[in-house]
Structures are given as structure tokens and as C-alpha cells.
Motif scaffolding. Sequence first.
Motif, short mmCIF file in Angstrom:
data_model
loop_
_atom_site.label_atom_id
_atom_site.label_comp_id
_atom_site.label_asym_id
_atom_site.label_seq_id
_atom_site.Cartn_x
_atom_site.Cartn_y
_atom_site.Cartn_z
N MET A 1 0.84 -1.16 0.00
CA MET A 1 0.00 0.00 0.00
C MET A 1 0.90 1.24 0.00
O MET A 1 1.92 1.26 0.67
N ASP A 2 0.49 2.26 -0.76
CA ASP A 2 1.30 3.48 -0.82
C ASP A 2 0.42 4.70 -0.57
O ASP A 2 -0.77 4.58 -0.29
N SER A 3 1.03 5.87 -0.66
CA SER A 3 0.31 7.11 -0.34
C SER A 3 -0.85 7.36 -1.29
O SER A 3 -1.83 8.00 -0.91
N ASN A 4 -0.78 6.85 -2.52
CA ASN A 4 -1.91 7.00 -3.45
C ASN A 4 -3.15 6.29 -2.92
O ASN A 4 -4.27 6.77 -3.07
N ASP A 5 -2.96 5.11 -2.31
CA ASP A 5 -4.08 4.38 -1.74
C ASP A 5 -4.69 5.15 -0.57
O ASP A 5 -5.91 5.21 -0.41
N LEU A 6 -3.83 5.75 0.24
CA LEU A 6 -4.30 6.55 1.37
C LEU A 6 -5.06 7.78 0.88
O LEU A 6 -6.11 8.14 1.43
N GLN A 7 -4.57 8.41 -0.17
CA GLN A 7 -5.26 9.56 -0.76
C GLN A 7 -6.61 9.14 -1.34
O GLN A 7 -7.59 9.88 -1.25
N ARG A 8 -6.66 7.97 -1.94
CA ARG A 8 -7.92 7.44 -2.49
C ARG A 8 -8.93 7.24 -1.36
O ARG A 8 -10.10 7.60 -1.48
N LEU A 9 -8.47 6.67 -0.24
CA LEU A 9 -9.35 6.49 0.92
C LEU A 9 -9.83 7.86 1.41
O LEU A 9 -11.01 8.04 1.71
N ALA A 10 -8.93 8.82 1.49
CA ALA A 10 -9.29 10.17 1.94
C ALA A 10 -10.40 10.76 1.07
O ALA A 10 -11.35 11.36 1.58
N GLY A 11 -10.30 10.56 -0.23
CA GLY A 11 -11.34 11.06 -1.14
C GLY A 11 -12.70 10.44 -0.86
O GLY A 11 -13.72 11.13 -0.86
N HIS A 12 -12.73 9.14 -0.58
CA HIS A 12 -13.99 8.47 -0.26
C HIS A 12 -14.54 8.97 1.08
O HIS A 12 -15.74 9.18 1.21
N VAL A 13 -13.67 9.16 2.05
CA VAL A 13 -14.10 9.63 3.37
C VAL A 13 -14.68 11.04 3.27
O VAL A 13 -15.71 11.35 3.88
N GLU A 14 -14.07 11.90 2.47
CA GLU A 14 -14.56 13.27 2.30
C GLU A 14 -15.96 13.30 1.70
O GLU A 14 -16.72 14.23 1.98
N LYS A 15 -16.32 12.31 0.91
CA LYS A 15 -17.66 12.26 0.31
C LYS A 15 -18.76 12.16 1.38
O LYS A 15 -19.91 12.47 1.11
N TYR A 16 -18.39 11.72 2.57
CA TYR A 16 -19.35 11.63 3.67
C TYR A 16 -19.40 12.91 4.50
O TYR A 16 -20.07 12.96 5.52
N GLY A 17 -18.70 13.94 4.05
CA GLY A 17 -18.73 15.22 4.73
C GLY A 17 -17.77 15.34 5.90
O GLY A 17 -17.84 16.30 6.66
N LEU A 18 -16.88 14.38 6.05
CA LEU A 18 -15.91 14.44 7.13
C LEU A 18 -14.71 15.29 6.73
O LEU A 18 -14.35 15.35 5.56
N ARG A 19 -14.10 15.93 7.71
CA ARG A 19 -12.84 16.64 7.47
C ARG A 19 -11.72 15.64 7.52
O ARG A 19 -11.66 14.81 8.43
N VAL A 20 -10.82 15.72 6.56
CA VAL A 20 -9.75 14.72 6.46
C VAL A 20 -8.40 15.41 6.31
O VAL A 20 -8.26 16.36 5.55
N THR A 21 -7.42 14.91 7.05
CA THR A 21 -6.02 15.30 6.85
C THR A 21 -5.22 14.03 6.66
O THR A 21 -5.53 13.00 7.26
N VAL A 22 -4.23 14.10 5.81
CA VAL A 22 -3.40 12.93 5.50
C VAL A 22 -1.95 13.28 5.76
O VAL A 22 -1.47 14.35 5.36
N ASP A 23 -1.26 12.38 6.44
CA ASP A 23 0.19 12.52 6.65
C ASP A 23 0.84 11.33 5.94
O ASP A 23 0.91 10.22 6.47
N ASP A 24 1.29 11.58 4.71
CA ASP A 24 1.88 10.52 3.89
C ASP A 24 3.15 9.94 4.50
O ASP A 24 3.47 8.78 4.31
N SER A 25 3.88 10.76 5.25
CA SER A 25 5.17 10.29 5.78
C SER A 25 5.01 9.15 6.78
O SER A 25 5.91 8.33 6.92
N VAL A 26 3.88 9.09 7.46
CA VAL A 26 3.64 7.99 8.42
C VAL A 26 2.42 7.16 8.03
O VAL A 26 1.95 6.34 8.81
N MET A 27 1.90 7.40 6.80
CA MET A 27 0.75 6.65 6.28
C MET A 27 -0.43 6.72 7.26
O MET A 27 -0.99 5.71 7.67
N ARG A 28 -0.82 7.97 7.61
CA ARG A 28 -1.89 8.17 8.57
C ARG A 28 -2.92 9.15 8.00
O ARG A 28 -2.59 10.13 7.37
N LEU A 29 -4.17 8.85 8.27
CA LEU A 29 -5.29 9.70 7.89
C LEU A 29 -6.05 10.03 9.17
O LEU A 29 -6.27 9.14 10.01
N ASN A 30 -6.43 11.28 9.35
CA ASN A 30 -7.28 11.67 10.46
C ASN A 30 -8.60 12.17 9.89
O ASN A 30 -8.61 13.03 8.99
#
Length: 98
Positions: A1-30
Amino acid sequence: MDSNDLQRLAGHVEKYGLRVTVDDSVMRLNATNPLNSRLTEEILAKGDQYVTGFDYAVGEHGGQQACAERIARMLAVGTPATAAPTGSANRPPAEARR
């Protein structure tokens, strides 16, 4: 899994109206519910799994849409599967309206 996968997940999460931040360096999404900032979840990419900060598995690589729905439910956001039906589905049958 790479940062593109995490960004893809972030895009799906944002569709639900949630605020999302991604830290690619540690592969973390809030993800945070914008109506209540106490409702927040840390999601980490570990191997081929997405897990919460408490190590609860919420999805796997390739299943970002289903994972995003689980995250939305954890953060008390209505999802298409739980939203009340609209239109004629909410109306009683014609004979019941008489």
C-alpha cells in the motif's frame, strides 16, 4: 500500500462530509466529524490493512469505499445505506391516506 491508496481512501471519506487530513510520511489519515470535533478517528495503513489508532481493522487495500463507510459510521455520519428513504417510500399506501 502506498500514499496514493491513502489519498484514495481520503477522497472516499470526504464524500461523507468528514474533514480529512493525511500525513503521507507515516501513512496516517485523520477524519473528523465537522459537527463535533470530539468525534475524530486516526486511521493507519499497516501492511494491506487500514486500522484505527487502537488497532481495530476497518478495511483492506482495494476496499477503500467500504472502509470509508465504516469510518463514517464510527464518526456518526449518515451514510447512503443508513439514510432515511425519500420520495414515495416514505408515503403510506393510497388506501391508508383516506
